[in-house]
Design a protein around this motif. Structure first.
Motif, mmCIF file in Angstrom:
data_model
loop_
_atom_site.group_PDB
_atom_site.id
_atom_site.type_symbol
_atom_site.label_atom_id
_atom_site.label_comp_id
_atom_site.label_asym_id
_atom_site.label_seq_id
_atom_site.Cartn_x
_atom_site.Cartn_y
_atom_site.Cartn_z
ATOM 1 N N ARG A 126 -5.931 -3.629 -8.800
ATOM 2 C CA ARG A 126 -6.903 -3.347 -7.735
ATOM 3 C C ARG A 126 -7.541 -4.641 -7.229
ATOM 4 N NH1 ARG A 126 -7.846 1.135 -10.831
ATOM 5 N NH2 ARG A 126 -9.571 0.151 -11.915
ATOM 6 N N ARG A 145 -1.130 1.693 -10.921
ATOM 7 C CA ARG A 145 0.189 2.110 -11.395
ATOM 8 C C ARG A 145 0.028 3.379 -12.215
ATOM 9 N NH1 ARG A 145 3.462 -1.498 -15.652
ATOM 10 N NH2 ARG A 145 2.295 -0.149 -17.036
ATOM 11 N N HIS A 157 2.385 4.742 -1.289
ATOM 12 C CA HIS A 157 2.738 5.380 -2.562
ATOM 13 C C HIS A 157 3.902 4.639 -3.220
ATOM 14 C CE1 HIS A 157 0.020 8.474 -1.409
ATOM 15 N NE2 HIS A 157 0.730 8.809 -0.358
ATOM 16 N N GLU A 193 -2.429 -0.697 -5.354
ATOM 17 C CA GLU A 193 -2.824 0.592 -5.909
ATOM 18 C C GLU A 193 -2.529 0.673 -7.407
ATOM 19 O OE1 GLU A 193 0.444 3.932 -5.341
ATOM 20 O OE2 GLU A 193 0.126 2.871 -3.459
ATOM 21 N N ASN A 195 -4.669 -1.641 -14.358
ATOM 22 C CA ASN A 195 -4.961 -1.131 -13.016
ATOM 23 C C ASN A 195 -6.166 -1.823 -12.387
ATOM 24 O OD1 ASN A 195 -2.764 0.577 -12.638
ATOM 25 N ND2 ASN A 195 -3.717 2.169 -13.876
ATOM 26 N N ALA A 244 0.830 -1.189 0.000
ATOM 27 C CA ALA A 244 0.000 0.000 0.000
ATOM 28 C C ALA A 244 0.872 1.250 0.000
ATOM 29 C CB ALA A 244 -0.900 -0.027 1.234
#
Length: 140
Positions: free
Chosen positions: A70, A77, A5, A75, A66, A3
């Motif tokens: 998910r 990209r 950033h 998260e 994505n 998770a």
């Protein structure tokens, strides 16, 4: 990595080393980035002179990729980059690495059907290739 950033932590390199491999834009390949992390992967800004149809194709590819991430609790990209991984010792192409991954998954009789299963399988197979004796590090 998971998770937070994580994607922004990947180094940006205008010229990745010659023994690094450009990854296709697939969920499978994005999971390799998650497993290998910033020590064995990097990104490069995508060329900005791409045609409008090519940009629209890329947008669709990014959306699909994505959605897959998910589904695995990862998260999205960021778009606008090409992604590279360092190949482990003994591998000269990304295809060789994929063949190895597939063979190991079959040999272990695993059937990863979801991103979380695939991530577990990749972690078990890839990490030893990068952490074992004689493995490559980015410091080399």
């Amino acid at each position: 990595m998971g998770a937070g950033h994580m994607w922004r932590d990947f180094p940006i390199r205008s010229n990745p080393p010659h023994d690094w491999c450009l990854l296709p834009d697939t969920g499978w390949d994005a999971l390799k980035l998650v497993v290998l992390g910033t020590e064995h992967a990097c990104r490069r800004p995508r060329a900005s002179h791409e045609s409008v149809p090519r940009k629209k194709d890329q947008e669709g590819t990014d959306q699909d990729l994505n959605a897959y991430l998910r589904d695995g609790g990862i998260e999205a990209r960021p778009s606008g980059f090409e992604w590279f991984i360092q190949l482990p010792l003994g591998f000269s192409t990304g295809n060789q690495l994929d063949e190895h991954l597939n063979q190991e998954i079959m040999k272990r009789d695993w059937e990863p059907r979801y991103p979380t299963d695939t991530l577990q399988a990749m972690t078990a197979i890839l990490r030893p290739l990068y952490e074992g004796p004689g493995s490559k590090t980015t410091a080399e």
